[in-house]
Design a protein around this motif. Sequence first.
Motif, PDB file in Angstrom:
ATOM      1  N   GLN A  86      35.645  39.866  43.591  1.00 33.23           N
ATOM      2  CA  GLN A  86      36.425  40.932  42.944  1.00 33.23           C
ATOM      3  C   GLN A  86      37.534  40.353  42.069  1.00 33.23           C
ATOM      4  O   GLN A  86      38.466  41.054  41.698  1.00 33.23           O
ATOM      5  CB  GLN A  86      37.040  41.854  44.008  1.00 33.23           C
ATOM      6  N   GLY A  87      37.445  39.082  41.748  1.00 31.32           N
ATOM      7  CA  GLY A  87      38.521  38.384  41.048  1.00 31.32           C
ATOM      8  C   GLY A  87      38.607  38.678  39.569  1.00 31.32           C
ATOM      9  O   GLY A  87      37.856  39.478  39.011  1.00 31.32           O
ATOM     10  N   LEU A  88      39.534  37.994  38.936  1.00 25.98           N
ATOM     11  CA  LEU A  88      39.864  38.230  37.543  1.00 25.98           C
ATOM     12  C   LEU A  88      39.927  36.905  36.798  1.00 25.98           C
ATOM     13  O   LEU A  88      40.551  35.948  37.254  1.00 25.98           O
ATOM     14  CB  LEU A  88      41.231  38.921  37.470  1.00 25.98           C
ATOM     15  N   VAL A  89      39.259  36.849  35.642  1.00 22.17           N
ATOM     16  CA  VAL A  89      39.326  35.695  34.760  1.00 22.17           C
ATOM     17  C   VAL A  89      39.900  36.196  33.431  1.00 22.17           C
ATOM     18  O   VAL A  89      39.382  37.143  32.841  1.00 22.17           O
ATOM     19  CB  VAL A  89      37.928  35.066  34.526  1.00 22.17           C
ATOM     20  N   ASN A  90      41.005  35.591  33.008  1.00 21.28           N
ATOM     21  CA  ASN A  90      41.671  35.953  31.756  1.00 21.28           C
ATOM     22  C   ASN A  90      41.437  34.876  30.717  1.00 21.28           C
ATOM     23  O   ASN A  90      41.620  33.691  31.003  1.00 21.28           O
ATOM     24  CB  ASN A  90      43.190  36.038  31.980  1.00 21.28           C
ATOM     25  N   ILE A  91      41.068  35.281  29.512  1.00 24.30           N
ATOM     26  CA  ILE A  91      40.915  34.344  28.405  1.00 24.30           C
ATOM     27  C   ILE A  91      41.816  34.847  27.283  1.00 24.30           C
ATOM     28  O   ILE A  91      41.778  36.034  26.934  1.00 24.30           O
ATOM     29  CB  ILE A  91      39.447  34.285  27.909  1.00 24.30           C
ATOM     30  N   ASP A 106      42.349  32.024  36.084  1.00 23.22           N
ATOM     31  CA  ASP A 106      41.669  32.808  37.112  1.00 23.22           C
ATOM     32  C   ASP A 106      42.627  33.016  38.273  1.00 23.22           C
ATOM     33  O   ASP A 106      43.655  32.355  38.368  1.00 23.22           O
ATOM     34  CB  ASP A 106      40.377  32.107  37.572  1.00 23.22           C
ATOM     35  N   ASN A 107      42.293  33.965  39.140  1.00 22.71           N
ATOM     36  CA  ASN A 107      43.103  34.187  40.337  1.00 22.71           C
ATOM     37  C   ASN A 107      42.325  33.748  41.577  1.00 22.71           C
ATOM     38  O   ASN A 107      42.386  34.356  42.617  1.00 22.71           O
ATOM     39  CB  ASN A 107      43.560  35.644  40.437  1.00 22.71           C
ATOM     40  N   GLY A 108      41.604  32.639  41.399  1.00 23.37           N
ATOM     41  CA  GLY A 108      40.791  32.088  42.481  1.00 23.37           C
ATOM     42  C   GLY A 108      41.598  31.258  43.458  1.00 23.37           C
ATOM     43  O   GLY A 108      42.813  31.400  43.580  1.00 23.37           O
ATOM     44  N   GLN A 109      40.906  30.327  44.104  1.00 24.21           N
ATOM     45  CA  GLN A 109      41.486  29.545  45.203  1.00 24.21           C
ATOM     46  C   GLN A 109      42.505  28.527  44.739  1.00 24.21           C
ATOM     47  O   GLN A 109      43.307  28.053  45.523  1.00 24.21           O
ATOM     48  CB  GLN A 109      40.366  28.795  45.938  1.00 24.21           C
ATOM     49  N   ALA A 155      45.264  20.757  29.347  1.00 23.46           N
ATOM     50  CA  ALA A 155      46.124  20.630  30.525  1.00 23.46           C
ATOM     51  C   ALA A 155      45.668  21.643  31.567  1.00 23.46           C
ATOM     52  O   ALA A 155      44.997  22.630  31.252  1.00 23.46           O
ATOM     53  CB  ALA A 155      47.579  20.889  30.135  1.00 23.46           C
ATOM     54  N   VAL A 156      46.038  21.388  32.806  1.00 24.45           N
ATOM     55  CA  VAL A 156      45.694  22.303  33.894  1.00 24.45           C
ATOM     56  C   VAL A 156      46.941  22.553  34.740  1.00 24.45           C
ATOM     57  O   VAL A 156      47.743  21.647  34.971  1.00 24.45           O
ATOM     58  CB  VAL A 156      44.539  21.739  34.763  1.00 24.45           C
ATOM     59  N   GLN A 157      47.105  23.797  35.157  1.00 24.07           N
ATOM     60  CA  GLN A 157      48.129  24.175  36.119  1.00 24.07           C
ATOM     61  C   GLN A 157      47.425  24.964  37.201  1.00 24.07           C
ATOM     62  O   GLN A 157      46.567  25.800  36.905  1.00 24.07           O
ATOM     63  CB  GLN A 157      49.198  25.062  35.479  1.00 24.07           C
ATOM     64  N   GLY A 163      45.414  30.564  41.964  1.00 25.45           N
ATOM     65  CA  GLY A 163      44.562  30.452  40.792  1.00 25.45           C
ATOM     66  C   GLY A 163      44.866  29.235  39.949  1.00 25.45           C
ATOM     67  O   GLY A 163      45.712  28.405  40.279  1.00 25.45           O
ATOM     68  N   THR A 164      44.154  29.156  38.842  1.00 20.89           N
ATOM     69  CA  THR A 164      44.198  27.991  37.965  1.00 20.89           C
ATOM     70  C   THR A 164      44.222  28.446  36.515  1.00 20.89           C
ATOM     71  O   THR A 164      43.583  29.435  36.164  1.00 20.89           O
ATOM     72  CB  THR A 164      42.954  27.108  38.216  1.00 20.89           C
ATOM     73  N   THR A 165      44.947  27.692  35.684  1.00 22.37           N
ATOM     74  CA  THR A 165      44.959  27.932  34.246  1.00 22.37           C
ATOM     75  C   THR A 165      44.693  26.631  33.519  1.00 22.37           C
ATOM     76  O   THR A 165      45.381  25.640  33.746  1.00 22.37           O
ATOM     77  CB  THR A 165      46.321  28.493  33.772  1.00 22.37           C
TER      78      THR A 165
END
Length: 182
Positions: A86-91, A106-109, A155-157, A163-165
Amino acid sequence: DRLVKLVDDLMDLSRLESKGATLDLAPVDLPALIEEMVAHLRPLAGARQLVVRAGPSGMMVLGDRDRLAQVLTNLIDNAIKFTPEQGLVNIGWMERNGEVQLSVSDNGQGIPASDLPHVFERFYKADRSRSTSDGSGLGLAITRHIVEAHGGRIAVQSHEGEGTTFTVTLPRAGSGDGDRSG
């Protein structure tokens, strides 16, 4: 077949690392390419929402359209894989300091802090207990090489449980195309 995909990825990465891959550079309409890749990947999202946060239209980058499509596919596919049903991925994208910033969130793990420095290394898989078995561990290494070959940065945060960006910064088409000194 997973073996064929692994060999293809290894060959691709080898060409990128040896500078043997040539880029077919031309102005690319990044928002149009993002919309195309999201439409292509939407069937993989299942119950996850893929949301495109509209930035300025007609945002042009100087790039190889096929290689930039590969970057988008890798980042969006990873976001889908590591986001709950049911998650969300934003681009999204925006202009910043004469460059174009593309983000896939994303609002994942999330990725453990100890793994963050290694996510762009070949064959590296963060937290192997939850990683999918179908990945080669080469996607982010390939992505980084493609972005850097375009004169860009990635880059990654990430925060565990939040989640991860991934943020890709690319030169804008027309912004110093003839002056690559800086």
